[in-house]
Design a protein around this motif. Structure first.
Motif, PDB file in Angstrom:
ATOM      1  N   TYR A   1     -46.335   3.447 -57.234  1.00  0.00           N
ATOM      2  CA  TYR A   1     -46.414   2.893 -55.884  1.00  0.00           C
ATOM      3  C   TYR A   1     -45.011   2.553 -55.394  1.00  0.00           C
ATOM      4  CZ  TYR A   1     -46.052  -1.721 -58.138  1.00  0.00           C
ATOM      5  OH  TYR A   1     -45.637  -2.805 -58.891  1.00  0.00           O
ATOM      6  N   THR A   2     -44.909   2.411 -54.078  1.00  0.00           N
ATOM      7  CA  THR A   2     -43.614   2.138 -53.432  1.00  0.00           C
ATOM      8  C   THR A   2     -43.719   0.888 -52.578  1.00  0.00           C
ATOM      9  OG1 THR A   2     -42.834   4.433 -53.368  1.00  0.00           O
ATOM     10  CG2 THR A   2     -42.045   2.990 -51.621  1.00  0.00           C
ATOM     11  N   MET A   3     -42.796  -0.053 -52.782  1.00  0.00           N
ATOM     12  CA  MET A   3     -42.657  -1.218 -51.895  1.00  0.00           C
ATOM     13  C   MET A   3     -41.477  -0.920 -50.974  1.00  0.00           C
ATOM     14  SD  MET A   3     -45.051  -3.028 -53.020  1.00  0.00           S
ATOM     15  CE  MET A   3     -44.791  -4.529 -52.055  1.00  0.00           C
ATOM     16  N   ALA A   4     -41.622  -1.220 -49.692  1.00  0.00           N
ATOM     17  CA  ALA A   4     -40.541  -0.871 -48.757  1.00  0.00           C
ATOM     18  C   ALA A   4     -40.189  -2.052 -47.873  1.00  0.00           C
ATOM     19  CB  ALA A   4     -40.965   0.303 -47.879  1.00  0.00           C
ATOM     20  N   PHE A   5     -38.905  -2.136 -47.515  1.00  0.00           N
ATOM     21  CA  PHE A   5     -38.399  -3.114 -46.541  1.00  0.00           C
ATOM     22  C   PHE A   5     -38.176  -2.359 -45.240  1.00  0.00           C
ATOM     23  CE2 PHE A   5     -36.891  -6.979 -48.903  1.00  0.00           C
ATOM     24  CZ  PHE A   5     -37.291  -6.608 -50.173  1.00  0.00           C
ATOM     25  N   ASP A   6     -38.821  -2.827 -44.175  1.00  0.00           N
ATOM     26  CA  ASP A   6     -38.596  -2.217 -42.856  1.00  0.00           C
ATOM     27  C   ASP A   6     -38.027  -3.270 -41.921  1.00  0.00           C
ATOM     28  OD1 ASP A   6     -41.556  -0.686 -43.669  1.00  0.00           O
ATOM     29  OD2 ASP A   6     -39.820   0.530 -43.088  1.00  0.00           O
ATOM     30  N   THR A   7     -37.008  -2.905 -41.176  1.00  0.00           N
ATOM     31  CA  THR A   7     -36.531  -3.793 -40.122  1.00  0.00           C
ATOM     32  C   THR A   7     -36.886  -3.151 -38.793  1.00  0.00           C
ATOM     33  OG1 THR A   7     -34.696  -5.169 -39.352  1.00  0.00           O
ATOM     34  CG2 THR A   7     -34.175  -2.862 -39.846  1.00  0.00           C
ATOM     35  N   ILE A   8     -36.635  -3.879 -37.688  1.00  0.00           N
ATOM     36  CA  ILE A   8     -36.975  -3.331 -36.366  1.00  0.00           C
ATOM     37  C   ILE A   8     -35.703  -3.232 -35.537  1.00  0.00           C
ATOM     38  CG2 ILE A   8     -38.390  -3.574 -34.283  1.00  0.00           C
ATOM     39  CD1 ILE A   8     -40.236  -5.424 -35.907  1.00  0.00           C
ATOM     40  N   PHE A   9     -35.410  -2.031 -35.085  1.00  0.00           N
ATOM     41  CA  PHE A   9     -34.193  -1.814 -34.297  1.00  0.00           C
ATOM     42  C   PHE A   9     -34.407  -2.267 -32.853  1.00  0.00           C
ATOM     43  CE2 PHE A   9     -30.798   1.103 -36.218  1.00  0.00           C
ATOM     44  CZ  PHE A   9     -30.829   0.389 -37.407  1.00  0.00           C
ATOM     45  N   PRO A  10     -33.297  -2.459 -32.095  1.00  0.00           N
ATOM     46  CA  PRO A  10     -33.412  -2.954 -30.710  1.00  0.00           C
ATOM     47  C   PRO A  10     -34.326  -2.109 -29.821  1.00  0.00           C
ATOM     48  CG  PRO A  10     -31.151  -3.078 -31.442  1.00  0.00           C
ATOM     49  CD  PRO A  10     -31.889  -2.358 -32.513  1.00  0.00           C
ATOM     50  N   ASP A  11     -34.509  -0.835 -30.180  1.00  0.00           N
ATOM     51  CA  ASP A  11     -35.394   0.004 -29.343  1.00  0.00           C
ATOM     52  C   ASP A  11     -36.853  -0.125 -29.794  1.00  0.00           C
ATOM     53  OD1 ASP A  11     -34.755   3.218 -31.024  1.00  0.00           O
ATOM     54  OD2 ASP A  11     -35.308   1.218 -31.760  1.00  0.00           O
ATOM     55  N   GLY A  12     -37.093  -1.051 -30.732  1.00  0.00           N
ATOM     56  CA  GLY A  12     -38.480  -1.318 -31.106  1.00  0.00           C
ATOM     57  C   GLY A  12     -39.026  -0.428 -32.191  1.00  0.00           C
ATOM     58  N   ARG A  13     -38.210   0.527 -32.671  1.00  0.00           N
ATOM     59  CA  ARG A  13     -38.682   1.389 -33.758  1.00  0.00           C
ATOM     60  C   ARG A  13     -38.283   0.781 -35.097  1.00  0.00           C
ATOM     61  NH1 ARG A  13     -36.098   6.909 -32.185  1.00  0.00           N
ATOM     62  NH2 ARG A  13     -37.232   7.751 -33.960  1.00  0.00           N
ATOM     63  N   THR A  14     -39.118   1.020 -36.120  1.00  0.00           N
ATOM     64  CA  THR A  14     -38.799   0.422 -37.423  1.00  0.00           C
ATOM     65  C   THR A  14     -37.917   1.372 -38.226  1.00  0.00           C
ATOM     66  OG1 THR A  14     -40.765   1.378 -38.446  1.00  0.00           O
ATOM     67  CG2 THR A  14     -40.962  -0.866 -37.529  1.00  0.00           C
ATOM     68  N   MET A  15     -37.163   0.786 -39.109  1.00  0.00           N
ATOM     69  CA  MET A  15     -36.214   1.541 -39.954  1.00  0.00           C
ATOM     70  C   MET A  15     -36.423   1.100 -41.393  1.00  0.00           C
ATOM     71  SD  MET A  15     -33.248   3.216 -40.325  1.00  0.00           S
ATOM     72  CE  MET A  15     -32.683   3.209 -38.661  1.00  0.00           C
ATOM     73  N   GLN A  16     -36.713   2.060 -42.275  1.00  0.00           N
ATOM     74  CA  GLN A  16     -36.859   1.744 -43.702  1.00  0.00           C
ATOM     75  C   GLN A  16     -35.477   1.513 -44.282  1.00  0.00           C
ATOM     76  OE1 GLN A  16     -39.528   4.039 -46.508  1.00  0.00           O
ATOM     77  NE2 GLN A  16     -37.538   4.633 -47.336  1.00  0.00           N
TER      78      GLN A  16
END
Ligand SMILES: Nc1ncnc2c1ncn2[C@@H]1O[C@H](COS(=O)(=O)NC(=O)[C@@H](N)CS)[C@@H](O)[C@H]1O
Length: 455
Positions: free
Chosen positions: A201-216
């Motif tokens: 399995y994979t655990m992931a950290f996602d942040t949210i960029f100013p344009d509202g899209r998420t980035m792994q």
């Protein structure tokens, strides 16, 4: 200005990165950007070293048969691998891959190193360039074909439980890392259909960029015994039996640099967390006719006082102060000292903090104390701002309503959280909502399915 235009422009104007390299998906770290990269990765090195990891270094070239050993793994990477087929004019008898990631070379070596349980655990990492022939839209520091700063950690353990503990340790290391940088994140367990090739399995950290899209921005994989069985990483247990090692691996890349730029920047340019700022304090001497010497002398005196504790620079270029202010604001220098003859007479120093763009005066006697407090306050402030923006991008829905989810993701964007229900948690949910299922996540104590438009 639209985010991606702002992002491309700031890489150039702040002299971070030059995209004009003649290979798509490859770019150049300019000196200023290289320093941000160096200070940023020093933080993760320190966290890894202090939690029992050792840095190592493996070859970039992987023989074809080695890369292809683990079926799931090669299936996941076969469309992205760059191959070396010749040495000079001589065709190679075995094609060599440029590493897309280093499970296979490292686990080949671990087989040679591991005999008994006391040879475990192994906890190593390397910070190298890796290569992936990305077919999706490449973007500087975000989606590269040569991933220039790929920190990959690989561990091997003698029990399943210890490997589980290692996954938790890796997650806590990444939490500390991103908290130190003030980068908000959501931690999700990726769905089965989107986990790392060869992982349990994979655990992931996602942040949210100013344009509202998420980035792994980080991933942690529990590999179970999938690779150790393929690579025969076998050890003698304390009771004299044989078992295959239990493994994990976890990685981050240049995307961390992209996140610092994108998340903390404003319309004026970069706002750098002091801990990664190549210049933390810039001294601007305000030169007035006939007072040049007294101002420069004071500037040098302040420089000497601060240089052992901070990365400080005197901008003595022969240009208007306004030009200098603008240059350093674009470059995100957290703190600026302006020093002119009147201030010197009154024993005052004028300070300017980049995050709030406010100017204020202090007595010279309290300068060092104020600098320390202000730099800490800047970090707190930009971290809070980032978290506020992040929370505003999160929408919690009571139930799944595909039309409403589509509407939110096309207008507000960000992440939509719907209560976790096993029966709807499948790949066609992605088609229904026309977005990506980040996975299952805990948010404010409840379990959700996270849905977003991603990079
Ligand atoms: N093309 C790319 N450009 C920049 N960063 C990337 C790219 N592909 C992946 N990354 C980053 O690298 C991280 C690790 O990549 S990964 O495929 O998820 N995991 C691995 O390769 C495992 N071996 C752990 S190191 C990802 O979480 C993502 O943040």
């Amino acid at each position: 200005m639209e985010f991606s235009e702002w992002y491309s422009e700031i890489l150039e104007k702040a002299e971070i990165y030059d995209v004009r390299y003649p290979i798509k998906g490859c770019g150049v770290y300019l000196p200023y950007g290289f320093k941000i990269r160096r200070y940023t990765f020093e933080i993760i090195r320190d966290l890894l070293d202090k939690s029992g990891h050792d840095e190592a270094l493996f070859p970039m070239l992987i023989p074809e048969d080695l890369l292809a050993k683990e079926a799931e793994h090669i299936k996941g990477f076969e469309d992205e691998v760059y191959w070396v087929t010749h040495g000079g004019k001589t065709p190679l008898d075995v094609k060599l891959a440029l590493r897309p990631t280093s499970e296979t070379p490292i686990y080949y070596m671990m087989k040679l190193w591991v005999k008994v349980h006391t040879d475990l655990p192994i906890k190593i990492y390397q910070i190298v360039n890796t290569f992936r022939y990305e077919t999706k839209h490449t973007r500087p520091l975000i989606r590269l074909r040569e991933i220039m700063t790929f920190k990959e950690a690989h561990t091997a353990h003698s029990t399943k439980e210890e490997a589980e503990e290692q996954v938790k340790e890796a997650i806590s290391i990444y939490k500390k890392f991103f908290d130190t940088l003030g980068i908000p994140y959501l931690i999700s367990k990726r769905p089965e259909w989107d986990k790392f090739p060869g992982a349990e399995y994979t655990m992931a950290f996602d942040t949210i960029f100013p344009d509202g899209r998420t980035m792994q921005i980080a991933t942690v994989h529990n590999l179970g015994q999938n690779f150790s069985k393929t690579f025969e990483i076998i050890f003698e247990t304390p009771t004299g039996d044989k078992d295959y090692a239990y493994q994990t691996c976890y990685g981050i890349s240049d995307r961390v640099i992209a996140s610092i730029i994108a998340i903390h920047g404003d319309e004026k340019g970069l706002i750098l967390p002091p801990i990664v700022a190549p210049i933390q304090i810039v001294i601007i001497p305000l030169i007035f006719k006939g007072k040049e010497d007294v101002v420069m002398e004071k500037a040098k005196e302040l420089y000497e006082k601060l240089k052992d504790k901070y990365r400080v620079h005197i901008d003595d270029r022969d240009i208007r102060p306004g030009r200098k202010f603008n240059d350093w604001e674009i470059k995100g220098v957290p703190l600026r000292i302006e020093i002119g003859p009147k201030d010197i007479e009154n024993g005052k120093i004028t300070l300017f903090r980049r995050d709030t763009m406010e100017k204020f005066q202090v007595d010279e006697s309290e300068l060092e104390e104020v600098i320390e407090k202000t730099l800490n306050n800047i970090m707190e402030n930009i971290k809070n701002r980032a978290h506020e923006k992040f929370e505003n991008f999160i929408t919690i829905l009571e139930d799944i309503n595909p039309e409403e989810i589509k509407k939110i993701l096309s207008e507000k964007r960000g992440v939509v959280l719907i209560p976790f229900k096993e029966e709807i948690y499948n790949e066609e949910l992605e088609n229904k909502v026309e977005a990506t299922i980040l996975g299952e996540t805990e948010y404010k104590g409840k379990k959700y399915i996270a849905i977003a438009k991603t990079y």
